[in-house]
Scaffold this active site. Structure first.
Site, PDB file in Angstrom:
ATOM      1  N   HIS A 505       5.273   0.675   2.726  1.00  0.00           N
ATOM      2  CA  HIS A 505       5.714  -0.269   3.503  1.00  0.00           C
ATOM      3  C   HIS A 505       6.198  -0.760   4.496  1.00  0.00           C
ATOM      4  O   HIS A 505       5.460  -1.903   5.360  1.00  0.00           O
ATOM      5  CB  HIS A 505       7.197  -0.861   3.321  1.00  0.00           C
ATOM      6  CG  HIS A 505       8.326  -0.724   3.711  1.00  0.00           C
ATOM      7  ND1 HIS A 505       9.428   0.429   2.953  1.00  0.00           N
ATOM      8  CD2 HIS A 505       8.388  -1.069   4.909  1.00  0.00           C
ATOM      9  CE1 HIS A 505      10.060   0.953   3.671  1.00  0.00           C
ATOM     10  NE2 HIS A 505      10.252  -0.341   4.675  1.00  0.00           N
ATOM     11  N   ASP A 551       6.379   3.695  -3.093  1.00  0.00           N
ATOM     12  CA  ASP A 551       6.528   3.152  -1.809  1.00  0.00           C
ATOM     13  C   ASP A 551       6.090   4.617  -1.355  1.00  0.00           C
ATOM     14  O   ASP A 551       7.608   4.832  -0.781  1.00  0.00           O
ATOM     15  CB  ASP A 551       7.575   2.682  -1.493  1.00  0.00           C
ATOM     16  CG  ASP A 551       7.752   2.342  -0.321  1.00  0.00           C
ATOM     17  OD1 ASP A 551       6.713   2.475   0.609  1.00  0.00           O
ATOM     18  OD2 ASP A 551       9.758   1.649   0.262  1.00  0.00           O
ATOM     19  N   SER A 676      13.381   3.339   8.286  1.00  0.00           N
ATOM     20  CA  SER A 676      12.278   3.193   6.700  1.00  0.00           C
ATOM     21  C   SER A 676      11.548   4.266   6.510  1.00  0.00           C
ATOM     22  O   SER A 676      10.823   4.555   8.076  1.00  0.00           O
ATOM     23  CB  SER A 676      11.719   2.078   6.979  1.00  0.00           C
ATOM     24  OG  SER A 676      12.632   0.857   6.465  1.00  0.00           O
TER      25      SER A 676
END
Length: 745
Positions: A505, A551, A676
């Site tokens: 992502h 992901d 992230s």
């Protein structure tokens, strides 16, 4: 008539003491043990750059006098040995003696090439900085072996099988080989000698560096400049014996013995991080030797059990601590080897026994005083192992004997004779005391020498500034900058010299997107690969505005711009790889065993790495919820604003994700957007294995770059489970011929 006289010796309890007024030292300080009673010791301390003359210690004798009592103690200036001769060049200044801070300058005559440092400076421990300076004319079969400062060399022919011999200037002690021979492979036999003052000690840093580089010849498993498979020096089936021999005599004392014991445990713990599984034999000796752990013990190759046995061993197990019977300790090693050979013979594997690499670590604070000369026992060991016997096959690689002399009472020639002599290696060390020994154990096998070992951190011994500390604490973390209609920041982890692991992502795969990664101060351009099943809009019809399944992404560095591993840049361990199997001590086990080992509990301790304003890349401790505990994650996710229209929460929280967060049983720290792509890690001793990739959460915990404390009981953070995407990672790396070996299921 025969007159028999029976004479009995009566021990009188008169309190004999030595005169404490006789032990003062000019220019220094001292401590006295046992109040000056018989057997008590005086230990002298001098300022840096000075040493206590005539000795470091004095002992109260039974006649009420201190040793060397007639000589006044004084702190004298440390002097480094002076050059006796220098071939092919000259040096300056020429002085009658050299003290701390003095520098020698070398130059070579025309036609000679300088090898080694041009300048060398006298240090506080009476040793010169740097290696031996040599003026080389390249006319011999072997290179010029050089003349260490303070030594004389006999022999100037460097043809094959020719020998040179060394003697030290009067008053100096030799460590290393007195005689060396030019061998067929153009190396010199033995170890380069060094001529030292009697008061010269090795510093813990020097010992750690020399010992580590030598020891790593036995445990290093990778050629960093080669992208091919690893070249293993020690077989991974455990063909290695490590003997740790601890002096437990009276002069050591219980406190120092315990310090040495705890340091030895640290050594075993550090060795457990490397890709070999040795058998241990622990021997404690005073007047007699006691085997704390024997080679035959079924758990002698289980470092946890070995450390436990050593930790439980008490100093008082030695009823008689008066002697220093080094011979008995070495004879115990000899008997253990005989016993081990018999076991191999019974199994028809005598050849395998002869392939075992034996490492002996002998620690002593004094010369032997009973049991005979230990050099005879060492000779027996070498003969039994066929080491150094045959000129055509000396087998010296199968035995390494390291001897650590502690304190001023050791016999320097004795410890030098017992130690191995190998080209470009040091096996004899003289440390000031047990405290310095402990410091050495803390430093030895420095992580700096094994940059390629996955998941290794240097967090335990870092004293640098915050940014530097963050780099060496988490050397596998990569900061990623993505530029496309603005700037976005993510994290990733180093998988190899060519690949970075991160979250899908973070990437848009737009042609106009620019991705930069920064590693160890250098910026790299990368090529992205995103998992083909990652599709953020695939579940809109189920009320999920953005899906995060699969992901995961990989970033590939250019072929000519690979990562250079260093203390600030190391690979992380990921499950189901050969290197991680070694870290988990599961060589030969299938991939499924890794998941059972790492994620077997319903609450698994883990960490993620977060950027904090005052502490870059701080370690955050969380609990991975699994099994029945995971159901609370699902219930909490139902209450998330973005998921309120989802009919089946398991469409959003699939089995692709690991879960942390909440306030039960403890408050888990929250993940923020800037985290992230970073790793979710499980610590295995001093190694880290990545099991997840930071993906998404139900609550935004950051406000203007500040992480808010987790207080919402329904807040949860989710991580892509690496086990679920390993086939894709393996496929990409295999297509790119990346040398990361994966295990079968």
């Amino acid at each position: 008539m025969l007159l028999l006289l029976l004479i009995t010796h009566v021990s009188v309890s008169l309190a004999v003491q030595c005169d404490l007024t006789k032990v003062a030292i000019i220019g220094g300080s001292y401590t006295v043990s046992d109040g000056g009673n018989v057997g008590s010791k005086v230990e002298y301390q001098c300022p840096n750059g000075k040493y206590p003359y005539p000795k470091y210690t004095r002992e109260c004798r039974y006649n009420g006098f201190w040793t060397d009592q007639t000589t006044k103690a004084i702190c004298k200036d440390v002097r480094c040995p002076k050059p006796v001769s220098f071939e092919g060049g000259d040096y300056e200044p020429r002085q009658p003696f050299y003290t701390v801070g003095d520098t020698l300058y070398f130059r070579c005559y025309t036609g000679f090439e300088m090898k080694g440092p041009q300048n060398r400076t006298c240090q506080e421990n009476a040793k010169w900085t740097g290696e031996t300076t040599i003026c080389e004319d390249n006319n011999g079969y072997c290179l010029n072996p050089g003349i260490p400062i303070g030594a004389r060399k006999s022999g100037s022919s460097y043809r094959m099988e020719k020998k040179v011999s060394y003697t030290c200037q009067s008053g100096l002690v030799m460590f290393g080989s007195q005689e060396r021979e030019c061998l067929e492979d153009k190396s010199w036999s033995g170890t380069e000698p060094s001529c030292r003052q009697w008061y010269t000690y090795d510093t813990p840093n020097e010992v750690a560096k020399s010992f580590s580089s030598s020891m790593l010849e036995n445990v290093d498993t990778t050629n960093l400049d080669d992208r091919s498979d690893k070249s293993v020096r020690i077989a991974k089936d455990g063909l290695m014996n490590i003997f740790i021999v601890l002096d437990s005599s009276k002069s050591i004392g219980e406190k120092k013995f315990n310090e040495t014991k705890s340091a030895s445990i640290l050594f075993i713990e550090k060795m457990s991080n490397y890709d070999t599984k040795p058998r241990y034999c622990i021997i404690s000796y005073a007047s007699k030797a006691i085997s704390v752990v024997a080679l035959r013990d079924p758990d002698s190759n289980n470092e946890d059990a070995v450390m436990e046995h050593l930790d439980k061993f008490q100093y008082d197990r030695h009823a008689d601590k008066q002697g220093t019977n080094t011979s008995d300790a070495l004879h115990a090693i000899y008997k253990h080897l005989i016993e081990q050979e018999l076991v191999y013979k019974e199994k028809g594997k005598k050849e395998d026994f002869m392939k075992i690499h034996n490492v002996i670590l002998l620690m002593t604070d004094g010369k032997y005083n009973m049991g005979g000369d230990p050099r005879k026992q060492m000779k027996l060991i070498k003969q039994f192992l066929d080491v150094g016997i045959r000129k055509d096959n000396p087998r010296e690689e199968y035995l390494d004997v390291y001897v650590f002399g502690l304190g001023s009472d050791i016999d320097q020639p004795e410890i030098n004779d017992l130690a191995s002599k190998k080209e470009k290696e040091v096996h004899t060390f003289h440390l000031e005391n047990v405290d310095k020994m402990k410091k050495f154990f803390e430093l030895m096998i420095n992580e700096d020498d094994v940059f390629d070992t996955c998941g290794l951190s240097k967090y335990h011994s870092v004293e640098e500034d915050l940014d530097k500390r963050a780099n060496v604490m988490f050397p596998w973390i990569v900061k990623i900058t993505i530029t496309l209609n603005g700037i976005q920041y993510c994290k990733g982890t180093i998988l190899s010299q060519y690949f970075i692991l991160t979250a899908a992502h973070c990437l848009n795969l737009d042609d106009n997107q620019t991705i930069k990664v920064r590693i160890d101060g250098k910026e790299y351009t990368v090529k992205p690969y995103r998992h083909p099943k990652y599709d953020p809009i695939s579940k809109v019809d189920k009320g999920i505005k953005r899906a995060f399944d699969y992901d995961v992404a990989l970033l590939e560095l250019e072929e000519n711009d690979k990562i250079k591993f260093s203390e600030n840049a190391r690979p992380i361990c990921i499950p189901c790889t050969q290197v991680t199997a070694q870290a988990l001590k599961q060589p030969g086990a299938p991939c499924s065993s890794h998941e059972k080992t790492l994620l077997s509990e319903e609450e698994v301790k883990a960490v993620f790495i977060a950027d904090e304003l005052n502490q870059p890349m701080k370690e955050m401790h969380v609990l991975i919820k699994r099994g029945q505990k995971r159901s609370a994650c699902l219930e909490a996710a139902k209450k998330a604003t973005e998921l309120k229209n989802v009919t089946n929460i398991e469409d959003a929280v699939t089995d692709q994700f690991l879960c942390t967060g909440g306030t039960v049983p403890v408050v888990d720290p929250p993940v923020c957007k800037g985290d992230s792509g970073g790793p979710l890690l499980i610590q295995v001793k001093r190694r880290y294995v990545q099991v997840g990739i930071i993906s998404w959460g139900t609550v935004d915990h950051c406000e203007k770059g500040t992480r808010k404390k987790q207080t919402q009981k329904n807040a949860r953070d989710f991580y892509q489970d690496i086990f679920k995407v390993l086939p894709w990672i393996q496929k990409v790396l295999k297509e790119k011929h990346e040398a990361l070996t994966f295990l079968p299921n």
